[in-house]
Write a protein that holds these residues in place. Structure first.
Motif, PDB file in Angstrom:
ATOM      1  N   VAL A   1       6.962  -3.094   1.418  1.00  0.00           N
ATOM      2  CA  VAL A   1       8.114  -3.328   0.472  1.00  0.00           C
ATOM      3  C   VAL A   1       7.721  -4.597  -0.193  1.00  0.00           C
ATOM      4  N   VAL A   2       7.552  -4.816  -1.546  1.00  0.00           N
ATOM      5  CA  VAL A   2       7.454  -5.903  -2.286  1.00  0.00           C
ATOM      6  C   VAL A   2       8.492  -6.014  -3.210  1.00  0.00           C
ATOM      7  N   GLU A   3       9.280  -7.113  -3.007  1.00  0.00           N
ATOM      8  CA  GLU A   3      10.214  -7.737  -4.032  1.00  0.00           C
ATOM      9  C   GLU A   3       9.758  -8.810  -5.021  1.00  0.00           C
ATOM     10  N   LEU A   4      10.135  -8.464  -6.366  1.00  0.00           N
ATOM     11  CA  LEU A   4       9.522  -9.360  -7.163  1.00  0.00           C
ATOM     12  C   LEU A   4      10.827  -9.830  -8.233  1.00  0.00           C
ATOM     13  N   ASN A   5      10.892 -11.235  -8.270  1.00  0.00           N
ATOM     14  CA  ASN A   5      12.038 -11.850  -9.257  1.00  0.00           C
ATOM     15  C   ASN A   5      11.256 -12.405 -10.367  1.00  0.00           C
ATOM     16  N   GLY A   6      11.586 -12.315 -11.659  1.00  0.00           N
ATOM     17  CA  GLY A   6      10.836 -13.166 -12.871  1.00  0.00           C
ATOM     18  C   GLY A   6      11.971 -12.871 -13.904  1.00  0.00           C
ATOM     19  N   LEU A   7      11.528 -13.663 -15.076  1.00  0.00           N
ATOM     20  CA  LEU A   7      12.248 -13.421 -16.540  1.00  0.00           C
ATOM     21  C   LEU A   7      11.974 -12.189 -16.958  1.00  0.00           C
ATOM     22  N   ASP A   8      13.294 -11.345 -17.310  1.00  0.00           N
ATOM     23  CA  ASP A   8      13.193 -10.304 -17.957  1.00  0.00           C
ATOM     24  C   ASP A   8      12.642 -10.202 -19.239  1.00  0.00           C
ATOM     25  N   ARG A   9      12.075  -9.400 -19.661  1.00  0.00           N
ATOM     26  CA  ARG A   9      11.398  -9.147 -21.184  1.00  0.00           C
ATOM     27  C   ARG A   9      10.624  -7.881 -21.336  1.00  0.00           C
ATOM     28  N   PRO A  10      10.694  -7.652 -22.560  1.00  0.00           N
ATOM     29  CA  PRO A  10      10.086  -6.258 -22.935  1.00  0.00           C
ATOM     30  C   PRO A  10       8.776  -5.858 -21.982  1.00  0.00           C
ATOM     31  N   GLY A  11       8.753  -4.772 -21.525  1.00  0.00           N
ATOM     32  CA  GLY A  11       7.677  -4.167 -20.704  1.00  0.00           C
ATOM     33  C   GLY A  11       7.488  -4.769 -19.275  1.00  0.00           C
ATOM     34  N   PHE A  12       8.546  -5.498 -18.702  1.00  0.00           N
ATOM     35  CA  PHE A  12       8.443  -5.854 -17.633  1.00  0.00           C
ATOM     36  C   PHE A  12       7.952  -4.905 -16.413  1.00  0.00           C
ATOM     37  N   LEU A  13       8.556  -3.931 -16.531  1.00  0.00           N
ATOM     38  CA  LEU A  13       8.266  -2.790 -15.394  1.00  0.00           C
ATOM     39  C   LEU A  13       7.019  -2.322 -15.450  1.00  0.00           C
ATOM     40  N   HIS A  14       6.295  -2.191 -17.034  1.00  0.00           N
ATOM     41  CA  HIS A  14       5.005  -1.803 -17.006  1.00  0.00           C
ATOM     42  C   HIS A  14       4.072  -2.523 -16.724  1.00  0.00           C
ATOM     43  N   MET A  15       4.093  -4.037 -16.735  1.00  0.00           N
ATOM     44  CA  MET A  15       3.182  -4.967 -16.175  1.00  0.00           C
ATOM     45  C   MET A  15       3.162  -5.109 -15.006  1.00  0.00           C
ATOM     46  N   LEU A  16       4.090  -4.969 -13.970  1.00  0.00           N
ATOM     47  CA  LEU A  16       4.101  -4.902 -12.657  1.00  0.00           C
ATOM     48  C   LEU A  16       3.418  -3.624 -12.147  1.00  0.00           C
ATOM     49  N   SER A  17       3.858  -2.756 -12.583  1.00  0.00           N
ATOM     50  CA  SER A  17       3.142  -1.275 -12.335  1.00  0.00           C
ATOM     51  C   SER A  17       1.910  -1.120 -12.628  1.00  0.00           C
ATOM     52  N   GLN A  18       1.567  -1.732 -13.685  1.00  0.00           N
ATOM     53  CA  GLN A  18       0.106  -1.643 -14.065  1.00  0.00           C
ATOM     54  C   GLN A  18      -0.919  -2.549 -13.267  1.00  0.00           C
ATOM     55  N   ALA A  19      -0.268  -3.591 -12.656  1.00  0.00           N
ATOM     56  CA  ALA A  19      -0.804  -4.444 -11.822  1.00  0.00           C
ATOM     57  C   ALA A  19      -1.273  -3.857 -10.504  1.00  0.00           C
ATOM     58  N   LEU A  20      -0.271  -2.890  -9.930  1.00  0.00           N
ATOM     59  CA  LEU A  20      -0.419  -2.154  -8.645  1.00  0.00           C
ATOM     60  C   LEU A  20      -1.334  -1.109  -8.897  1.00  0.00           C
ATOM     61  N   VAL A  21      -1.557  -0.675 -10.097  1.00  0.00           N
ATOM     62  CA  VAL A  21      -2.394   0.430 -10.424  1.00  0.00           C
ATOM     63  C   VAL A  21      -3.954  -0.064 -10.244  1.00  0.00           C
ATOM     64  N   ASP A  22      -3.959  -1.542 -10.983  1.00  0.00           N
ATOM     65  CA  ASP A  22      -5.368  -2.094 -10.955  1.00  0.00           C
ATOM     66  C   ASP A  22      -5.696  -2.517  -9.493  1.00  0.00           C
ATOM     67  N   LEU A  23      -4.631  -2.548  -8.613  1.00  0.00           N
ATOM     68  CA  LEU A  23      -4.921  -2.901  -7.209  1.00  0.00           C
ATOM     69  C   LEU A  23      -5.309  -1.758  -6.463  1.00  0.00           C
ATOM     70  N   LYS A  24      -5.262  -0.531  -7.128  1.00  0.00           N
ATOM     71  CA  LYS A  24      -5.409   0.685  -6.280  1.00  0.00           C
ATOM     72  C   LYS A  24      -4.426   1.084  -5.418  1.00  0.00           C
ATOM     73  N   LEU A  25      -3.323   0.873  -5.640  1.00  0.00           N
ATOM     74  CA  LEU A  25      -2.119   1.132  -4.683  1.00  0.00           C
ATOM     75  C   LEU A  25      -1.351   2.134  -5.221  1.00  0.00           C
ATOM     76  N   SER A  26      -0.662   3.100  -4.074  1.00  0.00           N
ATOM     77  CA  SER A  26       0.131   4.014  -4.672  1.00  0.00           C
ATOM     78  C   SER A  26       1.662   3.552  -4.415  1.00  0.00           C
ATOM     79  N   ILE A  27       2.367   3.912  -5.467  1.00  0.00           N
ATOM     80  CA  ILE A  27       3.879   3.400  -5.357  1.00  0.00           C
ATOM     81  C   ILE A  27       4.736   4.435  -4.992  1.00  0.00           C
TER      82      ILE A  27
END
Length: 940
Positions: free
Chosen positions: A836-862
């Motif tokens: 389980v990974v919990e992330l806190n940050g400043l809300d902004r357009p595409g917040f979820l996209h950026m984080l999920s894309q980072a996990l994709v780049d790390l070759k992890l399954s959500i």
């Protein structure tokens, strides 16, 4: 005008006259104007800068306002003099060629701030003359060229009197009139007629109209005094409320300052000192606000609060930041203004408001008594302070009687209570009868809000419960909490009463059903009152609040078991929100861990109701149907566990039941067709959606397979839930989830929830519940068409979400007021199957996209993902595993995950790793996103 401190530094008449004389020698009346404009601009700017320097070096409101008014007076006086003595000279003016320059409005009462309008009345004896017209026109154009914002009127004395009698705004503006220059006899003539024809005999009418005007203004700007971005001029408890006292005083008594009403017996000397202190503080803040904004800004927005706090010298303290200390001072001042205006205006209303011409007899009820308290009409009063001193319990009893008999409290009584707050000492706090009465006030079946607000306004609540006194006017500097802590608490208690009375059954059906099943109403009401009691202290307010509850509850008459339950509720009042909005509710360990904290069905019922009213009381736009659905889902699963149902075993029966219900719904399908369809899904699918969604998905997939579509998009608008359901059926491939979230964001929609599944044959079935960013239904036909097109083009590779979202983030956004410390927390204990990974940050357009894309780049399954926004703060929780379906335990891999996710959290902000900078706030999207899928499959 009163003496101005070192007035030559503000405007030096001698040097100005010298410079003006030189210009007259150089230019004639016809060509001097450009040079005059430059000279007046220069001297006004010098004076403006001097007043600003004084403000920034610690001068307070009243001297600053007087200096600003003096500067404006001098400019107008000198301008009138040069206009009439050099530009348009008339040696033998007739009796009709007279003119008086009069300051009105805020300028008239010498209440000028840096960017105030200059309200001027050009007063004439009769009709306008050519000479007067030329003079007025020249003066006005000069003032505009100098840079003044001028509100002006050119009227005769007759016109002024007539309009004053017809219009309340004009009547009030002229009430504040002050002679500046020119014909003073003409002004005195106007004053005499105003007193005789406008004021005399119309005092009750004026009081009534001003009080109605005040009430209308409060409604327009929001009734609450404690909103976190208050309007310092027009808001409740602001400067306009103080000005109302001045207007009424001047109209009725002819005073020149509110201080003179002390002689009338309405204000005590102490009241007047409070008035002056409040006026000085608010005016000082208003000066700084204008200078910071460089315009006539009256709203203390988030963007200026920190700046104002720094300029006014508020430093950080343990548990409170400087900006929170400043805003607490502001709200306490607003409360003082409320106390004063309530006493003053209610007194005048009682004395001077118009009475009905015909009054029905009250048959002996006019002067009845309840105990020692006389009742006057609909108000309970207090004859003498001796009744309080002889029996301090009366400090609480008067509110109890007012509540029980539906009475207001007379301003005289409120005043006496405020003046005797020292009677609320430790002895009274521990008094059994006083605490019994307070508990009855708190748990009053018809709603305790009105009485609690009166007690808070009078200062009793904070004195009787000192821990509550510490949170009075306490704000939190964020975009999530709309009200101060005390206002939030009283609103939560009001909401609890509304739930109990069935007034919110439609919005909160579960809370409405179970609130009457709780074993102790007292426990619930006390827990709601104490849940935020320790905010503003150094440390976790839930933990500190638990200790406060243990101390207070026995004093309030609760037994040991009730005290333990209240303390537990205060300690855990955020747990249900945390689990429902941040955890995967389809993970059995989530439910079992939560149930082990709850331990009993009674606590579960209490916590659910407390959670609902707590969220609702945060602000008017915080609650939505999807939060309610998540809380209900958690409640039902936890209840099943607590009553003996085993989650793993129970899930098997639920899956079979879900399949059976769907087959009955799809009666036109053969057994073979349904069996083939149901075998395509993993078990998680059958637990995550209701029957309506499953039926809609089944028909969508059957149609898509029949016509051979590679991408099927369907949008279902649900008017009842105020939400739109977006379903996408497509070939699964790595990065699909990230690209979809990017496309939805680009289209202007806000994701409230998402459930994403992969079939055993490699297809993805993704459902997003979306709204407008402001919470409205995303249903506009053009927007829906654009959404479909954007998704299709994104999945076809024509639109790159990263590039589009970067452009969105680079656009000017909301005020640069907030920073959110980015945080990455990794937990391998919260789930049996996932890291389980919990992330806190400043809300902004595409917040979820950026984080999920980072996990994709790390070759992890959500496995699943949850996003909840709290104002400017976005909290995202991912349940992840490696491509083999295992938790991530390798420390090097975990460190790489931390680094990549931190980079994503920082992307698009002005904060860089290892160096703190101001982070710009983005448009807030309140969303809760959940992703559920089977491990060992291709990464989205």
């Amino acid at each position: 005008m009163a003496k101005i401190y070192r007035q030559k530094q503000v405007f030096d008449r001698k040097t100005f006259s010298t410079r003006l004389s030189a210009l007259k020698e150089q230019y004639g009346p016809s060509d001097i104007r450009p040079a005059l404009v430059d000279l007046f601009k220069e001297y006004y700017q010098q004076g403006f800068d001097e007043v600003r320097r004084r403000c920034e070096t610690g001068a307070n409101g009243k001297p600053l306002a007087m200096a600003q008014t003096f500067l404006t007076d001098e400019i107008i006086l000198q301008l009138y003099t040069v206009t009439t003595s050099y530009i348009y000279t008339e040696k033998n003016r007739t009796s009709g060629e007279r003119l008086s320059l009069v300051a009105i409005g805020g300028y008239g009462r010498m209440d000028m701030v840096p960017y105030s309008d200059v309200d001027l009345l050009f007063l004439l004896p009769y009709k306008q003359t050519p000479w007067g017209e030329r003079v007025v026109e020249y003066i006005l154009y000069m003032l505009w060229d100098i840079g003044f914002k001028v509100g002006h009127a050119v009227r005769t004395v007759n016109e002024s009197i007539r309009l004053a009698r017809e219009d309340l705004t004009i009547r009030t503006s002229l009430l504040e009139s002050r002679h500046i220059c020119a014909d003073e006899e003409l002004y005195e003539e106007f004053l005499t007629r105003y007193d005789k024809e406008v004021i005399s005999g119309h005092e009750p009418e004026f009081v009534e109209e001003k009080l109605n005007e005040r009430d209308t203004r409060h409604v327009k700007l929001g009734q609450a005094r404690y909103v976190v971005e208050p309007n310092i001029k027009e808001g409740k408890g602001g400067l306009r409320d103080l000005q109302t006292l001045y207007w009424i005083s001047k109209f009725i008594y002819g005073v020149h300052s509110v201080g003179e009403v002390v002689e009338k017996g309405i204000f005590s000397a102490g009241d007047y000192r409070q008035f002056q202190k409040a006026y000085n503080f608010l005016t000082t803040v208003r000066f700084h606000l204008h200078y910071v904004s460089e315009r006539a800004e009256e709203r203390i927005s988030f963007g200026v609060q920190k700046i104002l706090a720094e300029r006014l010298g508020y430093a950080d303290r343990a548990g409170l930041s400087g900006v929170e200390r400043f805003m607490k001072h502001y709200f306490l001042t607003a409360k003082t203004v409320g106390d004063l205006t309530r006493i003053y205006c209610a007194y005048l209303e009682d004395k001077h408001k118009r009475k009905p011409r015909l009054r029905m007899p009250r048959f002996g009820l006019h002067k009845r008594k309840v105990g020692v308290f006389p009742v006057e009409g609909s108000r309970i009063s207090l004859t003498t302070s001796k009744d309080l001193k002889d029996d301090p319990v009366n400090m609480i009893r008067i509110f109890h009687i007012a509540q029980q008999q539906d009475l207001d409290i007379h301003p005289r009584a409120m005043r006496r209570i405020r003046q005797n707050l020292t009677l609320v000492d430790r002895k009274l706090q521990k008094n059994v009868e006083a605490n019994r009465l307070f508990m009855e006030i708190l748990t009053f079946k018809d709603g305790p809000g009105f009485a609690l607000r009166l007690m808070n306004e009078a200062g009793i609540l904070g004195k009787f419960i000192p821990d509550f006194g510490r949170v009075v006017a306490q704000m939190q500097f964020d975009m999530y909490h709309v009200y101060t802590v005390d206002e939030h608490t009283i609103r939560a208690i009001e909401l609890l009463s509304e739930v109990e009375r069935g007034l919110l059954a439609e919005d909160h059906p579960l809370a409405n059903d179970i609130v009457h099943k709780v074993l102790s109403r007292e426990v619930l009401y006390v827990a709601v009152m104490l849940h935020d009691i320790a905010k503003g202290r150094k440390g976790d307010h839930s933990v500190l609040g638990e200790e406060v509850a243990k101390k207070l509850c026995p004093r309030m008459g609760l037994n040991a078991a009730q005290t333990e339950t209240v303390a537990w509720l205060v300690r855990h009042h955020l747990d249900m929100t945390h689990v429902a909005f941040k955890r995967d509710l389809n993970d059995p360990k989530t439910i079992s861990d939560f149930a082990q904290i709850i331990q009993s069905p009674e606590r579960l019922r209490l916590l659910l109701v407390l959670t609902v009213v707590d969220i609702r009381a945060v602000g008017p736009k915080i609650w939505n149907g999807w939060k309610g659905q998540l809380l209900r889902e958690l409640y039902y699963q936890a209840e099943e566990y607590l009553f003996g149902g085993h989650i793993e075993t129970g899930n098997k029966y639920r899956i079979e039941a879900a399949k059976k219900d769907l087959q009955e719904e799809l009666q036109d399908w053969t057994d073979e067709e349904f069996s083939a369809y149901s075998d395509r899904f993993y078990d998680s699918y059958w637990l995550a959606l209701n029957l309506e969604n499953q039926a809609r998905n089944a028909r969508l997939i059957a149609l898509s397979d029949r016509i051979g579509e590679k991408l099927t998009i369907n949008i279902h608008v649900d008017e009842f839930q105020s939400i739109s359901e977006l379903t996408i059926y497509a070939q699964d491939h790595p990065g699909l989830f990230a690209r979809m979230t990017g496309a939805i964001t680009i289209s202007g929609a806000s994701i409230q929830d998402a459930k994403i599944f992969t079939t055993k044959d490699g297809m993805a079935l993704d459902t997003f519940w979306i709204q407008e960013p402001d919470g409205g239904i995303f249903k506009d036909k053009h927007k829906l068409a654009r959404l479909k097109s954007t998704i299709e083009r994104t999945l076809a590779g024509e639109i790159l979400p990263r590039k589009e979202l970067e452009a969105l983030r680079n656009r000017p956004r909301a005020i640069d007021a907030f920073t959110v410390e980015p945080r990455v927390l990794i937990d391998n204990m919260a789930s049996n199957r996932y890291t389980v990974v919990e992330l806190n940050g400043l809300d902004r357009p595409g917040f979820l996209h950026m984080l999920s894309q980072a996990l994709v780049d790390l070759k992890l399954s959500i496995g699943s993902a949850h996003v909840a926004t709290f104002g400017e703060r976005a909290v995202t929780v991912f349940f992840i595993c490696d491509l083999f379906g295992h938790k991530v335990h390798n420390e090097a891999k975990l460190q790489k995950i931390r680094e990549k996710l931190m980079e994503a959290l920082l992307a698009g902000t002005k904060k860089t790793a290892g160096k703190k900078k101001t982070v710009k706030k983005t448009v807030v999207k309140k969303s809760t996103v959940k992703k559920v899928r089977k491990p060992r499959e291709s990464v989205k």
